[in-house]
Write an enzyme that holds these catalytic residues in place. Structure first.
Site, PDB file in Angstrom:
ATOM      1  N   SER B  74       2.884  -2.704 -10.348  1.00 27.23           N
ATOM      2  CA  SER B  74       2.926  -3.728 -11.221  1.00 27.23           C
ATOM      3  C   SER B  74       3.763  -3.540 -12.364  1.00 27.23           C
ATOM      4  O   SER B  74       3.932  -4.338 -13.299  1.00 27.23           O
ATOM      5  CB  SER B  74       1.347  -2.829 -11.429  1.00 27.23           C
ATOM      6  OG  SER B  74       1.452  -1.220 -12.099  1.00 27.23           O
ATOM      7  N   HIS B 114       2.573   2.331 -16.680  1.00 29.16           N
ATOM      8  CA  HIS B 114       2.508   0.752 -17.381  1.00 29.16           C
ATOM      9  C   HIS B 114       2.806   0.931 -19.324  1.00 29.16           C
ATOM     10  O   HIS B 114       2.938   2.349 -18.766  1.00 29.16           O
ATOM     11  CB  HIS B 114       0.898   0.273 -17.091  1.00 29.16           C
ATOM     12  CG  HIS B 114       0.683  -0.024 -16.099  1.00 29.16           C
ATOM     13  ND1 HIS B 114      -1.218  -0.214 -15.869  1.00 29.16           N
ATOM     14  CD2 HIS B 114       1.461  -0.309 -14.910  1.00 29.16           C
ATOM     15  CE1 HIS B 114      -1.245  -0.483 -14.808  1.00 29.16           C
ATOM     16  NE2 HIS B 114       0.468  -0.686 -13.857  1.00 29.16           N
ATOM     17  N   ASP B 140      -4.924  -3.331 -18.475  1.00 29.69           N
ATOM     18  CA  ASP B 140      -5.043  -1.902 -17.820  1.00 29.69           C
ATOM     19  C   ASP B 140      -6.821  -1.593 -18.133  1.00 29.69           C
ATOM     20  O   ASP B 140      -7.296  -1.001 -16.738  1.00 29.69           O
ATOM     21  CB  ASP B 140      -4.621  -0.597 -17.853  1.00 29.69           C
ATOM     22  CG  ASP B 140      -3.292  -1.340 -17.330  1.00 29.69           C
ATOM     23  OD1 ASP B 140      -2.130  -0.114 -17.298  1.00 29.69           O
ATOM     24  OD2 ASP B 140      -3.137  -2.258 -16.812  1.00 29.69           O
TER      25      ASP B 140
END
Lengths: 149, 198
Positions: B74, B114, B140
């Site tokens: 990701s 992230h 998210d």
């Protein structure tokens, strides 16, 4: 341009939603964002052997009654080694919704837009660099009820 | 004619040439109790030193897990599955938009790597922020707990400060193929226990 709508991506209260269009003129190769036509005489290359890519992002920073500091990323771009390091983007729309936490965009005179980037090396340290130069944007005092984009 | 034992180098009883594995077992047979205890202590010292280094890193960086392996794609093309990340989690380090954070969702064990895309910080330092993977289309919020819309400082395991590519693949292989992990540990343990310092 600003509207007050229900933040449908998050909490259920009504929050301010801002719309910003912007131009980006940046010379990442020289590590500077320039708005005039000066030729830069000192050139250093940010894309050396250990730089895999740059993650660029435009963030809006401002203060509201609710929160002392807010930062919202409006737009981002991945610039791989080998890509053209000079950006000439006009009339860009923000990639992400500019929702405030509350109603702090109405009449807010001082939204600062800055371009920053994350240097991703092939291996090693991950620095975050802020470009020089920033733009201040004021938001109007009233809400728009008409369709924008 | 059959070669006599004296002619074949390293040949003992049985007449077969001895390889390094045979040497190891030969050592084991010749070791007496004192040497065995010494080997065990050596082994224990190596394990303790490794643990101390790890604990030391936890103290220095302020993070409960200073080295993490990237598990998903990701954050591509910056980080790929199997890359190693080095984290710090200093209390006074402010969380700012654009930073890469490793966080844990309440109730889940797996840390997620992230980027922070929104922060709202109050005067007293209380901060709530939103994250998104570079390679993901959406933020998210779908990953957070039911009803949770923001992350807080307490969810953060650390900030990514440095990275090494590919090195973490070993951990992923050991997780996916536990037999490989046990085999590796058995070989390492046997080697340390049986190898004599000459």
């Amino acid at each position: 341009l600003r509207k007050n709508v229900e933040d449908f991506t998050g909490p259920r209260e009504r929050s301010d939603l801002g719309f910003v269009t912007f131009d980006i003129t940046a010379d990442i190769l020289n590590g500077k964002k320039w708005l005039e036509e000066n030729i830069l005489t000192s050139i250093f290359s940010i894309f050396d052997w250990n730089v895999k890519q740059l993650f660029l992002y435009l963030s809006a920073e401002y203060s509201t009654k609710n929160n002392a500091l807010n930062q919202v990323v409006l737009w981002d771009k991945i610039m791989l080694r080998g890509d053209n390091p000079r950006l000439f983007l006009k009339d860009m729309k923000s990639k992400y919704f500019f929702f405030d936490d509350g109603n702090g965009l109405k009449g807010n005179r001082n939204i600062t837009l800055t371009l920053s980037w994350n240097v991703v090396p092939n291996a090693g340290i991950l620095p975050l660099v802020t470009g020089s130069g920033h733009v201040s944007v004021p938001f109007p005092d009233t809400y728009e009820t008409t369709k924008s984009y | 004619r059959l070669a006599s034992p004296q002619e074949l180098p390293g040949a003992g009883w049985g007449g077969a040439a001895r390889g390094p594995a045979m040497d190891l077992f030969g050592d084991l047979r010749r070791m007496n109790k004192r040497q065995l205890y010494y080997q065990v202590l050596n082994f224990a010292m190596i394990v303790s030193s490794a643990l101390m280094i790890w604990k030391g890193l936890i103290v220095i960086t302020g993070s409960e897990s200073p080295i993490v392996v990237v598990l998903s794609g990701s954050m591509e093309p910056a980080f790929h599955r199997g890359d190693l990340l080095f984290l710090t989690n200093f209390h006074d380090d402010p969380i700012r938009a654009g930073e890469i954070v490793v966080f844990k969702v309440e109730g889940r064990d797996i840390p997620i790597v992230h980027r922070v895309i929104k922060i709202h910080e109050k005067e007293n330092g209380n901060i709530k922020f939103l994250t998104k993977g570079d390679n993901n289309e959406v933020d998210d919020r779908g990953l957070y707990k039911e009803g949770q819309n923001w992350l807080e400082k307490k969810d953060v395991v650390g900030r990514a400060r440095g990275f090494l590519p590919y090195v973490g693949m070993v951990t992923i292989i050991m997780n996916d193929y536990p037999k490989f992990k046990y085999a590796l540990l058995a070989v390492m343990g046997a080697y340390v226990l049986l190898k004599r310092e000459s």
